[in-house]
Structure formats: C-alpha cells, structure tokens
Design a protein around this motif. Structure first.
Motif, PDB file in Angstrom:
ATOM      1  N   LEU A  37       0.847  -1.189   0.000  1.00  0.00           N
ATOM      2  CA  LEU A  37       0.000   0.000   0.000  1.00  0.00           C
ATOM      3  C   LEU A  37       0.888   1.246   0.000  1.00  0.00           C
ATOM      4  CD1 LEU A  37      -2.675  -1.065   2.634  1.00  0.00           C
ATOM      5  CD2 LEU A  37      -3.014  -0.842   0.167  1.00  0.00           C
ATOM      6  N   PRO A  38       0.461   2.304  -0.696  1.00  0.00           N
ATOM      7  CA  PRO A  38       1.273   3.528  -0.738  1.00  0.00           C
ATOM      8  C   PRO A  38       1.542   4.054   0.672  1.00  0.00           C
ATOM      9  CG  PRO A  38      -0.542   3.656  -2.297  1.00  0.00           C
ATOM     10  CD  PRO A  38      -0.764   2.417  -1.474  1.00  0.00           C
ATOM     11  N   GLY A  39       2.805   4.319   0.964  1.00  0.00           N
ATOM     12  CA  GLY A  39       3.177   4.868   2.262  1.00  0.00           C
ATOM     13  C   GLY A  39       3.362   3.830   3.359  1.00  0.00           C
ATOM     14  N   ALA A  40       3.153   2.561   3.042  1.00  0.00           N
ATOM     15  CA  ALA A  40       3.251   1.519   4.068  1.00  0.00           C
ATOM     16  C   ALA A  40       4.696   1.224   4.429  1.00  0.00           C
ATOM     17  CB  ALA A  40       2.571   0.238   3.583  1.00  0.00           C
ATOM     18  N   ASP A  41       4.946   1.131   5.710  1.00  0.00           N
ATOM     19  CA  ASP A  41       6.199   0.608   6.227  1.00  0.00           C
ATOM     20  C   ASP A  41       5.862  -0.067   7.557  1.00  0.00           C
ATOM     21  OD1 ASP A  41       6.191   2.542   8.330  1.00  0.00           O
ATOM     22  OD2 ASP A  41       7.374   3.934   7.131  1.00  0.00           O
ATOM     23  N   SER A  42       6.820  -0.743   8.143  1.00  0.00           N
ATOM     24  CA  SER A  42       6.527  -1.532   9.335  1.00  0.00           C
ATOM     25  C   SER A  42       6.024  -0.675  10.498  1.00  0.00           C
ATOM     26  CB  SER A  42       7.744  -2.353   9.756  1.00  0.00           C
ATOM     27  OG  SER A  42       8.838  -1.506  10.031  1.00  0.00           O
ATOM     28  N   VAL A  43       6.564   0.509  10.660  1.00  0.00           N
ATOM     29  CA  VAL A  43       6.145   1.377  11.764  1.00  0.00           C
ATOM     30  C   VAL A  43       4.705   1.839  11.564  1.00  0.00           C
ATOM     31  CG1 VAL A  43       6.573   3.583  12.922  1.00  0.00           C
ATOM     32  CG2 VAL A  43       8.490   2.119  12.280  1.00  0.00           C
ATOM     33  N   ARG A  44       4.385   2.297  10.391  1.00  0.00           N
ATOM     34  CA  ARG A  44       3.012   2.762  10.139  1.00  0.00           C
ATOM     35  C   ARG A  44       2.005   1.628  10.246  1.00  0.00           C
ATOM     36  NH1 ARG A  44       4.085   7.035   5.274  1.00  0.00           N
ATOM     37  NH2 ARG A  44       4.631   8.776   6.620  1.00  0.00           N
TER      38      ARG A  44
END
Length: 86
Positions: A37-44
């Motif tokens: 998903l756009p903008g997805a990373d583990s922290v978010r």
C-alpha cells in the motif's frame, strides 16, 4: 457477529489504513497486500494495528499480525479477536 458488524470491520480497517498511510480517498481492496500500500512501512502498519486494537477493544497476536499479508488477512484477525472477546 452480525453481517453489518462484519462489514463495519472491513470499512474501519480501510479507513484506518487510509488515514495512517495518508492515502486520501484512494481505494483499498481486501486482496491488496499491506506492505505494498502507498506509504506503508513496518512502523506505520504497527500504528494501524494499535489503532484497531484500541478502536475494537481487542488484542491481536503478534505472530498472527506478522503473518497477515493482505487487508483481508488483517480484517479476519480483527473479526476473530472480536468473536473471542464476545
């Protein structure tokens, strides 16, 4: 859990993802991969999980969260946790 409640879980998960990932009104489908998903990373994505736990007053298992690959997987985890806390 009623069918309305089941649909509400999907809508809430989509809304939390959109807000946390700052996606605007971009559509999110159940078969979309979470990490793509756009903008997805583990922290978010962990923030998404925390928000869902607070919203639904549930606790999700860390291993199951790591194994969740799609939006539908995450929705299923939330629904299972809700069924278990009922």
């Amino acid at each position: 859990m009623t069918e309305d409640t089941r649909a509400d879980v999907l809508t809430t998960v989509q809304d939390v993802l959109r807000e946390s990932l700052r996606m605007g009104e971009e559509p999110i489908e159940p078969d979309d991969q979470l990490d793509l998903l756009p903008g997805a990373d583990s922290v978010r994505l962990m923030r998404v999980v925390s928000q869902l736990e607070r919203h639904f007053d549930i606790e999700l298992d860390d291993k199951e969260i790591r194994d969740a690959r799609t939006v539908a997987d995450l929705v299923a985890l939330v629904r299972t946790a809700m069924d278990g806390s009922a």
